[in-house]
Design a protein around this motif. Sequence first.
Motif, PDB file in Angstrom:
ATOM      1  N   ALA A 216      32.624  33.218  25.835  1.00 26.67           N
ATOM      2  CA  ALA A 216      32.883  34.615  26.177  1.00 26.67           C
ATOM      3  C   ALA A 216      33.985  34.646  27.223  1.00 26.67           C
ATOM      4  O   ALA A 216      34.044  33.776  28.094  1.00 26.67           O
ATOM      5  CB  ALA A 216      31.627  35.288  26.720  1.00 26.67           C
ATOM      6  N   VAL A 217      34.849  35.632  27.124  1.00 26.58           N
ATOM      7  CA  VAL A 217      35.953  35.765  28.087  1.00 26.58           C
ATOM      8  C   VAL A 217      35.755  37.045  28.887  1.00 26.58           C
ATOM      9  O   VAL A 217      35.629  38.137  28.316  1.00 26.58           O
ATOM     10  CB  VAL A 217      37.325  35.779  27.378  1.00 26.58           C
ATOM     11  CG1 VAL A 217      38.440  35.966  28.410  1.00 26.58           C
ATOM     12  CG2 VAL A 217      37.537  34.492  26.597  1.00 26.58           C
ATOM     13  N   PHE A 218      35.717  36.893  30.194  1.00 24.08           N
ATOM     14  CA  PHE A 218      35.598  38.032  31.098  1.00 24.08           C
ATOM     15  C   PHE A 218      36.969  38.270  31.754  1.00 24.08           C
ATOM     16  O   PHE A 218      37.716  37.321  32.013  1.00 24.08           O
ATOM     17  CB  PHE A 218      34.565  37.750  32.187  1.00 24.08           C
ATOM     18  CG  PHE A 218      33.163  37.536  31.668  1.00 24.08           C
ATOM     19  CD1 PHE A 218      32.252  38.581  31.669  1.00 24.08           C
ATOM     20  CD2 PHE A 218      32.771  36.296  31.187  1.00 24.08           C
ATOM     21  CE1 PHE A 218      30.962  38.387  31.198  1.00 24.08           C
ATOM     22  CE2 PHE A 218      31.483  36.097  30.717  1.00 24.08           C
ATOM     23  CZ  PHE A 218      30.568  37.140  30.714  1.00 24.08           C
ATOM     24  N   THR A 219      37.268  39.501  32.020  1.00 21.35           N
ATOM     25  CA  THR A 219      38.533  39.857  32.667  1.00 21.35           C
ATOM     26  C   THR A 219      38.249  40.477  34.029  1.00 21.35           C
ATOM     27  O   THR A 219      37.525  41.480  34.117  1.00 21.35           O
ATOM     28  CB  THR A 219      39.336  40.847  31.806  1.00 21.35           C
ATOM     29  OG1 THR A 219      39.626  40.253  30.537  1.00 21.35           O
ATOM     30  CG2 THR A 219      40.651  41.210  32.498  1.00 21.35           C
ATOM     31  N   ILE A 220      38.786  39.869  35.069  1.00 19.81           N
ATOM     32  CA  ILE A 220      38.613  40.392  36.424  1.00 19.81           C
ATOM     33  C   ILE A 220      39.908  41.084  36.842  1.00 19.81           C
ATOM     34  O   ILE A 220      40.977  40.469  36.854  1.00 19.81           O
ATOM     35  CB  ILE A 220      38.263  39.266  37.410  1.00 19.81           C
ATOM     36  CG1 ILE A 220      36.959  38.595  36.988  1.00 19.81           C
ATOM     37  CG2 ILE A 220      38.156  39.807  38.824  1.00 19.81           C
ATOM     38  CD1 ILE A 220      36.540  37.446  37.871  1.00 19.81           C
ATOM     39  N   ARG A 221      39.789  42.359  37.152  1.00 16.29           N
ATOM     40  CA  ARG A 221      40.968  43.160  37.525  1.00 16.29           C
ATOM     41  C   ARG A 221      40.981  43.388  39.035  1.00 16.29           C
ATOM     42  O   ARG A 221      39.971  43.745  39.640  1.00 16.29           O
ATOM     43  CB  ARG A 221      40.957  44.502  36.795  1.00 16.29           C
ATOM     44  CG  ARG A 221      42.193  45.374  37.102  1.00 16.29           C
ATOM     45  CD  ARG A 221      42.148  46.656  36.303  1.00 16.29           C
ATOM     46  NE  ARG A 221      42.136  46.364  34.875  1.00 16.29           N
ATOM     47  CZ  ARG A 221      43.216  46.052  34.158  1.00 16.29           C
ATOM     48  NH1 ARG A 221      44.406  46.006  34.760  1.00 16.29           N
ATOM     49  NH2 ARG A 221      43.117  45.804  32.871  1.00 16.29           N
ATOM     50  N   ASN A 222      42.153  43.171  39.621  1.00 10.35           N
ATOM     51  CA  ASN A 222      42.335  43.406  41.053  1.00 10.35           C
ATOM     52  C   ASN A 222      42.520  44.897  41.287  1.00 10.35           C
ATOM     53  O   ASN A 222      43.550  45.472  40.934  1.00 10.35           O
ATOM     54  CB  ASN A 222      43.550  42.621  41.555  1.00 10.35           C
ATOM     55  CG  ASN A 222      43.741  42.732  43.057  1.00 10.35           C
ATOM     56  OD1 ASN A 222      43.008  43.435  43.735  1.00 10.35           O
ATOM     57  ND2 ASN A 222      44.733  42.032  43.568  1.00 10.35           N
TER      58      ASN A 222
END
Length: 292
Positions: A216-222
């Motif tokens: 699974a790929v998670f995306t962390i946004r600043n």
Amino acid sequence: MNMSKKYVLISAILMWGIALFSCKREKGKDDICKTVAEWQGREIVFPDGLVFTRLGKDTVTSLLPASGYKVLSYTDSLGCTGCKLQLSKWKEFIAQTDSLTGNTVPFLFFFHPKDSRELHYMLKRDGFDAAVCLDLDDRLNRHNRFPSNIAFQTFLLDGANRVVVIGNPVHNSEVKELYLKQFNGEKKPAAANTSAEVEPEAADLGDFPKGEKRRAVFTIRNTGSEPLIITGTAVSCECISATCDKHPAAPGGTLPVTVEANPEVTGVFEEVITVKCNCERMIKLVVRGNVL
């Protein structure tokens, strides 16, 4: 470097040598001291036309980076390449150095491989993306005539390419501490806190048979006003692994975190991945699924 610092450096490496070669003759200790004294302060000569590549990247660079320190590691064609490289430990040390110095210390790896295909396989297998030079003609070694002992084929260099520390930090903890002490002198202020959000917060991997891996790929946004830096991850079970991009993300930018699950028992599972970064709170990711 003044004499007191030089004495401390030689003494520390000599202590390492004594521990490493305690079962050998006194001559071995003398050889270590002689090697350290011979290489301390020596300038490393880099031949022209060097080409560095990074695994999985389209870009190459042929110029040596300008920096206060750089780490040079040379690997010859003798013996077991995999045993000498220990790429996973290098990745950990590079991440530790980047966190300590703010990504200001470049790492340069020179390989004179007996089998380029084997080397490419190991680099790809371990996801090793530091700057690498395949020195098939062994030009760097011919210019400098490195010690034959693999323990002394890695160097911490100053801005003038002179040897500050000789020794391999991933092979010996005493040498590693010498590197870190030098980096502490160049320590940058801690990164300012920012804020971040993750999408998705939880991932359902569904039903899958035992022995099969799911990702699974998670995306962390600043979402804050300062660069976002991931410093590490922690998992709740050894059956879970997480890889992430540790390059800073500008405000509004994103960083991917890839999570892989390979449960060893059947049944429903739910595991937590903690992402450590310069946010006021650590980020929690969740993966769940059902192993048939």
